[in-house]
Design an enzyme around this catalytic site. Structure first.
Site, PDB file in Angstrom:
ATOM      1  N   TYR A  36     -35.528 -19.345-106.074  1.00  0.00           N
ATOM      2  CA  TYR A  36     -36.975 -19.175-106.184  1.00  0.00           C
ATOM      3  C   TYR A  36     -37.688 -19.794-104.990  1.00  0.00           C
ATOM      4  O   TYR A  36     -37.085 -20.497-104.174  1.00  0.00           O
ATOM      5  CB  TYR A  36     -37.482 -19.785-107.495  1.00  0.00           C
ATOM      6  CG  TYR A  36     -37.560 -21.296-107.515  1.00  0.00           C
ATOM      7  CD1 TYR A  36     -36.401 -22.074-107.571  1.00  0.00           C
ATOM      8  CD2 TYR A  36     -38.791 -21.965-107.464  1.00  0.00           C
ATOM      9  CE1 TYR A  36     -36.468 -23.457-107.586  1.00  0.00           C
ATOM     10  CE2 TYR A  36     -38.863 -23.343-107.487  1.00  0.00           C
ATOM     11  CZ  TYR A  36     -37.710 -24.092-107.546  1.00  0.00           C
ATOM     12  OH  TYR A  36     -37.781 -25.457-107.552  1.00  0.00           O
TER      13      TYR A  36
ATOM     14  N   LYS B 113     -32.534 -23.496-103.056  1.00  0.00           N
ATOM     15  CA  LYS B 113     -33.638 -23.613-104.019  1.00  0.00           C
ATOM     16  C   LYS B 113     -33.283 -22.794-105.255  1.00  0.00           C
ATOM     17  O   LYS B 113     -33.815 -21.700-105.494  1.00  0.00           O
ATOM     18  CB  LYS B 113     -34.962 -23.175-103.372  1.00  0.00           C
ATOM     19  CG  LYS B 113     -36.183 -23.781-104.082  1.00  0.00           C
ATOM     20  CD  LYS B 113     -37.410 -23.693-103.214  1.00  0.00           C
ATOM     21  CE  LYS B 113     -38.691 -23.997-103.973  1.00  0.00           C
ATOM     22  NZ  LYS B 113     -38.796 -25.322-104.547  1.00  0.00           N
TER      23      LYS B 113
ATOM     24  N   GLU C 261     -34.600 -37.788-102.108  1.00  0.00           N
ATOM     25  CA  GLU C 261     -35.852 -37.032-102.264  1.00  0.00           C
ATOM     26  C   GLU C 261     -36.362 -37.274-103.675  1.00  0.00           C
ATOM     27  O   GLU C 261     -35.747 -38.008-104.454  1.00  0.00           O
ATOM     28  CB  GLU C 261     -35.648 -35.538-101.976  1.00  0.00           C
ATOM     29  CG  GLU C 261     -34.697 -34.834-102.931  1.00  0.00           C
ATOM     30  CD  GLU C 261     -34.583 -33.319-102.682  1.00  0.00           C
ATOM     31  OE1 GLU C 261     -35.497 -32.731-102.088  1.00  0.00           O
ATOM     32  OE2 GLU C 261     -33.580 -32.741-103.124  1.00  0.00           O
TER      33      GLU C 261
ATOM     34  N   LEU D  70     -33.600 -30.607-100.487  1.00  0.00           N
ATOM     35  CA  LEU D  70     -34.259 -29.333-100.179  1.00  0.00           C
ATOM     36  C   LEU D  70     -35.035 -29.477 -98.860  1.00  0.00           C
ATOM     37  O   LEU D  70     -35.789 -30.441 -98.704  1.00  0.00           O
ATOM     38  CB  LEU D  70     -35.226 -28.952-101.305  1.00  0.00           C
ATOM     39  CG  LEU D  70     -35.809 -27.556-101.127  1.00  0.00           C
ATOM     40  CD1 LEU D  70     -34.805 -26.506-101.579  1.00  0.00           C
ATOM     41  CD2 LEU D  70     -37.098 -27.392-101.907  1.00  0.00           C
TER      42      LEU D  70
HETATM   43  C1  PLP Z   1     -36.087 -30.914-105.119  1.00  0.00           C
HETATM   44  C2  PLP Z   1     -37.265 -30.600-104.265  1.00  0.00           C
HETATM   45  N1  PLP Z   1     -37.398 -31.216-103.077  1.00  0.00           N
HETATM   46  C3  PLP Z   1     -38.460 -30.976-102.270  1.00  0.00           C
HETATM   47  C4  PLP Z   1     -39.462 -30.102-102.640  1.00  0.00           C
HETATM   48  C5  PLP Z   1     -40.645 -29.850-101.725  1.00  0.00           C
HETATM   49  O1  PLP Z   1     -40.531 -28.604-101.095  1.00  0.00           O
HETATM   50  P1  PLP Z   1     -41.821 -27.814-100.589  1.00  0.00           P
HETATM   51  O2  PLP Z   1     -42.549 -28.741 -99.659  1.00  0.00           O
HETATM   52  O3  PLP Z   1     -41.283 -26.630 -99.867  1.00  0.00           O
HETATM   53  O4  PLP Z   1     -42.630 -27.481-101.786  1.00  0.00           O
HETATM   54  C6  PLP Z   1     -39.376 -29.441-103.877  1.00  0.00           C
HETATM   55  C7  PLP Z   1     -40.411 -28.493-104.283  1.00  0.00           C
HETATM   56  O5  PLP Z   1     -40.415 -27.952-105.350  1.00  0.00           O
HETATM   57  C8  PLP Z   1     -38.243 -29.684-104.700  1.00  0.00           C
HETATM   58  O6  PLP Z   1     -38.099 -29.054-105.882  1.00  0.00           O
END
Ligand code: PLP
Length: 288
Positions: free
Chosen positions: A33, A148, A180, A204
């Site tokens: 997603y 993701k 994270e 991520l």
């Molecule tokens: C596990 C994880 N890390 C980091 C992020 C941040 O990613 P983004 O800045 O692309 O929303 C998300 C966003 O949903 C996430 O689920």
């Protein structure tokens, strides 16, 4: 008004979308997603999101159901079909509907493509952002956190544990390092230096993270991509959590410890202003 959604080539009211219980997304969490913010009707960093989506699809061996131009067209139409100037678009691609439940990939399956959009609040009053509390928890996830994937049960359990412990987000610790958040990337300010862990299979590659790094580079803010030890995290002058929907969230309490004197720190204030300026430029069509 019922929001308009997109399902397998059709735009329809969200309340009328239906998929089969045999969809592998439902049975196995077999899909990926994206969440893409929309500012002033314009999709934020669409190319970056489509690139990350392609990487996620490649990693789990689903062929991309749309060409880049088709993604543009579909997502633009979805945004236009929903009223708000600022929105959060959610899209999901699963391996599709199979005849029987079997772990192995079915032959000749067509991916299911679903997208919906929800309104987001437009204005951000920086002075009214109080900061959040976070808790550290052991990272119980798998070894492909750069994908993701819709299989989010560990993240769901970790976020809920953080809330049960009185926090708003979990900061995940693996082998003594801060990796994270449960749904966000982590930054610290340590001796005036902004630090976030390097990309890799443990986390991520956040789109918001990348923009914060770009803004730091463009405005001569001392910055490094490096591991963050648990001790560095607890001793940090500032801790931030970044994500598309929460932007840059300052942490003012970590477990029982007060961070940055219990209020959002000075470097956060500088960065959130740069971030809001960037959003304004997107609204005017001067940035992406
Ligand atoms: C596990 C994880 N890390 C980091 C992020 C941040 O990613 P983004 O800045 O692309 O929303 C998300 C966003 O949903 C996430 O689920």
């Amino acid at each position: 008004m019922v929001p308009t959604a997109y399902l397998n080539g059709e735009f329809l009211p969200l309340s009328e979308t239906r998929i089969s219980v045999m969809d592998r997304g439902f049975l196995f969490g077999d899909g990926v997603y994206e969440v893409i913010p929309v500012y002033g009707g314009r999709l934020f960093r669409l190319e970056h999101h489509l690139k990350r989506l392609q990487n996620s699809l490649d990693a789990i061996r689903i062929s991309n159901p749309l060409a880049p131009a088709e993604w543009h067209l579909m997502l633009t139409k979805l945004v236009e079909s929903n009223d708000a100037e600022d929105q959060a678009v959610y899209l999901q691609v699963t391996r599709g509907v199979a005849e029987k439940r079997d772990h192995a990939f079915p032959a000749d399956v067509t991916p299911t493509l679903f997208a919906m959009s929800t309104p987001m609040a437009e204005s951000v009053d920086i002075d009214a952002i109080p900061g959040v509390s976070a808790v550290t928890l052991e990272d119980i996830r798998w070894n492909l956190c750069n994908v993701k994937a819709i299989t989010l049960l560990p993240n769901v359990l970790l976020r809920q544990q953080a809330i049960d412990d009185g926090g708003t987000e979990a900061i995940l610790i693996k082998n003594g390092l801060a990796i994270e958040g449960a749904a966000s990337n982590v930054f610290i300010v340590s001796n005036g230096l902004l630090i976030t862990p390097p990309n890799g299979p443990s986390l991520l590659p956040g789109i918001t993270r990348d923009l914060v790094i770009e803004l730091a580079a463009n405005h001569a803010i001392p910055f490094r991509e490096a591991d963050i030890t648990e001790q560095q995290l607890f001793n940090a002058e500032e801790i931030w959590l970044t994500s598309s929907t929460r932007e840059i969230s300052p942490v003012i309490q970590l477990n029982d410890r007060v961070i940055s004197a219990g209020k959002p720190g000075p470097l956060w204030r500088r960065m959130i202003n740069l971030y809001q300026d960037h959003k304004m430029a997107i609204r005017k069509g001067e940035a992406s």
